[in-house]
Scaffold this active site. Structure first.
Site, PDB file in Angstrom:
ATOM      1  N   LYS A   1      51.637  76.519  32.085  1.00 36.83           N
ATOM      2  CA  LYS A   1      52.047  76.843  30.829  1.00 36.83           C
ATOM      3  C   LYS A   1      52.124  78.320  30.445  1.00 36.83           C
ATOM      4  O   LYS A   1      51.493  78.924  30.730  1.00 36.83           O
ATOM      5  CB  LYS A   1      50.620  76.414  29.768  1.00 36.83           C
ATOM      6  CG  LYS A   1      50.766  76.107  28.507  1.00 36.83           C
ATOM      7  CD  LYS A   1      49.520  75.593  27.943  1.00 36.83           C
ATOM      8  CE  LYS A   1      49.504  75.480  26.158  1.00 36.83           C
ATOM      9  NZ  LYS A   1      48.453  74.956  25.625  1.00 36.83           N
TER      10      LYS A   1
ATOM     11  N   SER B   1      44.546  70.000  23.589  1.00 31.13           N
ATOM     12  CA  SER B   1      45.921  70.519  23.640  1.00 31.13           C
ATOM     13  C   SER B   1      46.288  70.027  25.289  1.00 31.13           C
ATOM     14  O   SER B   1      47.564  70.294  25.601  1.00 31.13           O
ATOM     15  CB  SER B   1      46.194  72.065  23.789  1.00 31.13           C
ATOM     16  OG  SER B   1      46.115  72.255  22.158  1.00 31.13           O
TER      17      SER B   1
ATOM     18  N   SER C   1      49.030  71.113  22.163  1.00 30.82           N
ATOM     19  CA  SER C   1      50.380  72.128  22.544  1.00 30.82           C
ATOM     20  C   SER C   1      50.627  72.261  23.993  1.00 30.82           C
ATOM     21  O   SER C   1      51.875  72.985  24.078  1.00 30.82           O
ATOM     22  CB  SER C   1      49.504  73.626  22.089  1.00 30.82           C
ATOM     23  OG  SER C   1      48.425  74.041  23.118  1.00 30.82           O
TER      24      SER C   1
END
Lengths: 479, 490
Positions: B78, B177, B153
């Site tokens: 990420k 997330s 997210s």
């Protein structure tokens, strides 16, 4: 004017003597190339996290114990949020609720020379900011973040001080404690010990305190006194002229000896303090506190009394000792081992080692001399084996030539013996060469002795005039 | 050989037996990214050169027999994990050109294990969002339906793994997330206990809630990654130094299941949840019952307050964490500022997106003098109550099961104008972050051809148990093996 009373409280920022910063591993040494001592943590690089330096905690606890404060069993760090270019994260890690030290007090001599207790509200840990250097020439501001993250202990007094002089006394006392206990190097030129003063005035019989102003960043004892005195007079005049003191931050201008408004309360930041989620609470147990307490030397106040009562030292001598715990440790050891009267011993020390330290800006450990060696040297002086002047010579000897101290003393003794022989013959010569003056002396003109001594000293510069004089009298009286 | 379908264990076996080299494996996934990612936008950057270098190194290690289990297997990170000299944007214009000078602990540990870091995945800006629509680098699409959001997210990580563009990915979870995008994309995602995984180098959103973890195809894959990244880190004072983190062993056997009690919080199913989803979750629970697990209804009151409490606390911390992006030292700087104030205002105005600004403002407000007690302090009280409720529940049960999200993946753009509705998609996940507990989301079925995720919450530092029970389910079922049609070929 005399019915006015001033009320003063001080916030002293003390830079703690730690090798590394409070939340990172970078060095705290002063004077490095700008930004060379700023790690990713100090720079606030995204993703970095603070890790607490345990030494900073120990130093803060030592201070708390020295002022009879309460050490918090649980203490937390908070973020103080404000934007400034030399504050890399745009928040400062500090403490608000649950500071590491709560309460405490020290005693000072007030203006009437009476002991007065000054209460301390709290002492809390925080990180220092960097420095902004504004350059008119380049029309820009440079930022040096070497200082960012340096550990500070902020000591907040109660508004117990009633004059600029008291404020200075208080500040000196705190300075003495932190330097003697090696909590801080206390170097005011380098900013290791800085002070903000809260000043207000009121009529003697007023119960309520007046509106206060805060004087920022005053960096010497002299300027603290001047700045506060100026501010007191400014406030009194303002009120007497029908004005009103407004709560504001003011800066002291050293050159003009005035204070200038910096920002008012309305312009003040809302710091939006909240507990720093990156740092767990500091839990301190009794055992940890006891270990620190047991490892602490005698406090300067106790030490002062001991030097006065047990050793009959002069105030001036005591101040030298309390200014530097390395010196005091050294002298304590010498006093224990030597039979020489402490006051005299201190004088030997001051006129030799201490003089050299001051002249060449050296530390006690730079002197490379043990208390035992010093004892031997001064007892050799006392026993007239060597002269007083020889102490300085021995201290000055380059390290490479130092053999055992006995050998060195022997060497000086032999030289001195040779000197004595030389002096004796010089005296004989002067007496033989000046029969008229000898005659005068015999008639009772004792002042003429100075002439004889002077003649001898011409050829034996380093000798002790007192000894020469004694010798001359002895010979003349027997002629 | 359908390599894209392989588990980490299978890939490790292929590498070990030298049926495939790390270089080839890396090339294989880089090609899949080239082929498919234009449809998904799941990557912000691809590290082709760096990945190849790492693969060469891995192949040498394998050749000399000095490799670890994970050596040579690609992973995507990420884009909030700092990667040394590789762009780390956090999904923001503010950090569009930011090159970190160091590796995050999670990245470092996986690099040291020999994994190949093939690229950085898309995400909501500064991890603020539940749909991956707040990214400066564009929306991410859900591989199951390109009209749908992947969740957020960690939407890029979930989308990439779901389309099998990489075998596994890292994510971070502040309010859901990891779990919510895993649920939306039919994957398994583990949010570890707060303090299990170092946050060092993970760009902070809300420090007291953020936790890194894996998004993978199965509980087994998640366990392998979790084992590698967990543990105390001296650079993160909030990582736990007391727990002895042992290797996860998938040793839950049939004879143990009747000793295990699963709690079903009735409040989680009472309102706001899509009925079909509720039905699918209960089918899964029924299966666990059939396996022999004990099922017990429990109560977790006040969970409705977790959303407001979460948004106050997370925004408050974010408002402070994001102060450092001021145009002075790194990141975006506005053009030709006329003075310091202008530098600050325009840099932040131009560098941050709408959602980030909104949360900075909420957080600043909640911490302001006069409002602090009313908002921030009250949120902290709710947080304590939620934690206590969980503690009580775990005295009765070993696990708590719940939906991961009240709906399946919603349409792109559907909730961008309705913040409250968007925030409610995290209603089952935020309480877990507030309490600091570990939880996993596993796929348990489909509704209208979209995956449904179930959340398994465990007690503090019980990741190993959570992974075990999830693995037990996955051994008996195959919901986790489904691959979206469009991406289910080489």
């Amino acid at each position: 004017m005399s019915d006015w009373e001033s009320v003063i409280g001080l916030e002293i920022h003390i830079q703690l003597m730690t090798k590394s910063k409070i939340f990172s591993a970078s060095s705290t040494a002063y004077g490095a190339v700008p930004n060379e001592q700023a790690s990713y943590v100090d720079l606030g690089m995204p993703g970095t996290l603070p890790v607490l330096n345990e030494i900073a905690i120990k130093k803060a606890i030592e201070f708390g114990l020295a002022i009879n404060g309460q050490i918090s069993k649980r203490s937390i760090f908070a973020r103080k949020n404000y934007f400034y270019p030399d504050l890399p994260k745009n928040y400062q890690i500090s403490q608000l609720d649950l500071p590491i030290v709560e309460g405490g007090h020290i005693n000072i001599q007030n203006d009437q020379n009476i002991a007065k207790r000054i209460n301390i509200l709290r002492a809390h840990l925080e990180e220092d900011a960097g420095k902004s250097i504004h350059s008119k020439k380049d029309n820009c501001t440079f930022i040096d973040l070497n200082r960012a993250g340096t550990p500070l202990l902020e000591v907040v007094s109660q508004p117990d001080l009633r004059s600029a002089k008291e404020a200075v006394e208080y500040m000196k006392k705190i300075h003495e404690i932190v330097t003697f206990l090696k909590i801080s190097d206390g170097n005011m030129q380098e900013g290791s010990f800085r002070c903000d003063a809260n000043v207000s005035v009121k009529k003697h019989d007023d119960k309520e305190l007046g509106t206060r102003t805060e004087l920022k960043n005053i960096n010497s004892f002299k300027f603290v006194e001047k700045a506060i005195n100026f501010e007191i007079q400014r406030q009194i005049k303002l009120i007497e002229d029908g004005g009103r003191v407004i709560q504001e931050t003011r800066l002291y201008d050293e050159n003009k000896n005035i204070t200038k408004s910096m920002r008012s309360k309305e312009e003040a930041n809302d710091y939006r303090y909240f507990p720093d989620p990156d740092l767990p609470p500091i839990e301190i147990d009794e055992k940890f506190i006891k270990e620190i307490k047991d490892g602490m030397p005698m406090l300067p106040d106790e030490k002062r009394v001991s030097y006065q009562k047990n050793h009959a030292l002069t105030d001036e001598q005591i101040n030298i000792l309390l200014n530097n715990s390395d010196i005091s440790n050294f002298i304590d050891d010498v006093m224990k081992k030597s039979k020489i009267e402490p006051k005299k011993l201190m004088n030997y020390f001051i006129s030799s080692i201490y003089l050299k330290m001051n002249k060449e800006n050296l530390l006690m450990q730079d002197m490379m001399i043990t208390p035992d060696d010093f004892c031997e040297i001064i007892s050799a002086v006392e026993n007239k084996k060597i002269s007083k002047g020889n102490i300085k010579q021995i201290i000055d000897m380059p390290l490479t030539s130092t053999g055992s101290i006995e050998k060195i003393i022997e060497k000086f003794k032999k030289a001195q013996d040779d000197d004595q022989k030389n002096i004796n013959s010089l005296i004989d010569k002067v007496i033989n060469d000046n029969p008229k003056q000898v005659e005068d002396y015999k008639k009772g003109k004792t002042k003429i002795l100075g002439f004889f001594v002077g003649q001898v000293l011409k050829n034996a510069k380093d000798s002790d005039p007192g000894t020469i004089k004694e010798k001359i009298i002895k010979i003349l009286d027997n002629v | 050989m359908d390599i894209y379908k392989k588990s980490l264990r299978e890939l490790a076996a292929l590498l070990n037996s030298k049926e495939i080299s790390s270089k080839e494996l890396t090339k294989y996934f880089l090609e899949r990214i080239t082929k498919f990612d234009s449809k998904l936008n799941s990557f912000i950057s691809i590290n082709e050169d760096y990945a190849n270098q790492q693969a060469d190194k891995a192949d040498k290690l394998i050749a000399s027999g000095k490799n670890n289990f994970l050596t040579g297997i690609p992973i995507a990170h990420k884009d909030l994990f700092s990667t040394k000299d590789i762009f780390t944007t956090c999904g923001s214009k503010m950090l569009e050109h930011y090159l970190p000078p160091y590796d995050a602990t999670v990245v470092k540990k996986l690099n040291d294990a020999g994994m190949i870091s093939i690229g950085k995945t898309n995400m909501d800006e500064f991890a603020m969002g539940s749909s991956n629509e707040s990214s400066y680098f564009g929306d991410v699409k859900n591989p199951w339906n390109l009209e749908k959001v992947p969740g957020g997210s960690s939407g890029g990580s979930a989308s990439a793994v779901a389309a099998r563009l990489c075998p596994v990915a890292s994510g971070s979870d502040t309010g859901g997330s990891i779990r919510q995008p895993a649920a939306f994309c039919g994957l398994t995602g583990l949010k570890p206990t707060y303090g299990s995984v170092s946050r060092y180098g993970m760009i902070a959103y809300a420090s007291s809630l953020d936790q890194g973890g894996p998004i993978g195809k199965s509980a087994e894959d998640c366990a392998v990654i979790f084992d590698e990244i967990k543990g105390f880190d001296k650079n993160d004072s909030t990582s736990n130094y007391q727990i002895d983190f042992k290797k996860t062993r998938m040793d839950l056997s049939k004879k143990d299941v009747n000793k295990i009690t699963i709690g079903i919080p009735k409040e989680y199913f009472s309102q706001g949840i899509d009925e079909d989803i509720s039905k699918i979750i209960f089918q899964a629970i029924e299966e666990f019952k059939n396996f022999g697990f004990n099922i017990k209804e429990i109560t977790l009151p006040d969970h409705g307050y977790s959303i407001p409490a979460y948004y106050i606390i997370a925004s408050a911390e974010a408002s402070s964490n994001l102060s450092r992006y001021d145009g002075v030292k790194f990141g975006y700087r506005c053009k030709d500022p006329i003075n310091l104030e202008d530098l600050y205002f325009r840099t932040r105005k131009e560098g941050f997106g709408t959602e980030v600004k909104k949360r900075i403002m909420i957080g600043t407000y909640a911490l302001s003098s006069g409002f602090y007690d009313e908002y921030y302090m009250r949120a902290l009280k709710i947080r304590r109550i939620i934690r206590d409720n969980f503690k009580k529940a775990f005295q009765e049960v070993d696990f708590i099961f719940s939906p991961t999200s009240p709906t399946t993946a919603f349409n792109l753009g559907e909730k961008t104008s309705n913040a409250l509705e968007m925030y409610l998609s995290d209603i089952y996940t935020t309480p877990v972050n507030l309490a600091g507990l570990p939880a996993i989301s596993i796929p348990v079925g489909f509704n209208n051809e979209l995956p449904v995720g179930m959340q398994i919450i465990g007690d503090y530092f019980s990741e190993s148990n959570i992974l075990n029970i999830a693995n037990y389910f996955q051994k008996e079922t195959d919901w986790h093996n489904y691959i979206p049609e469009e991406f289910n070929h080489e």
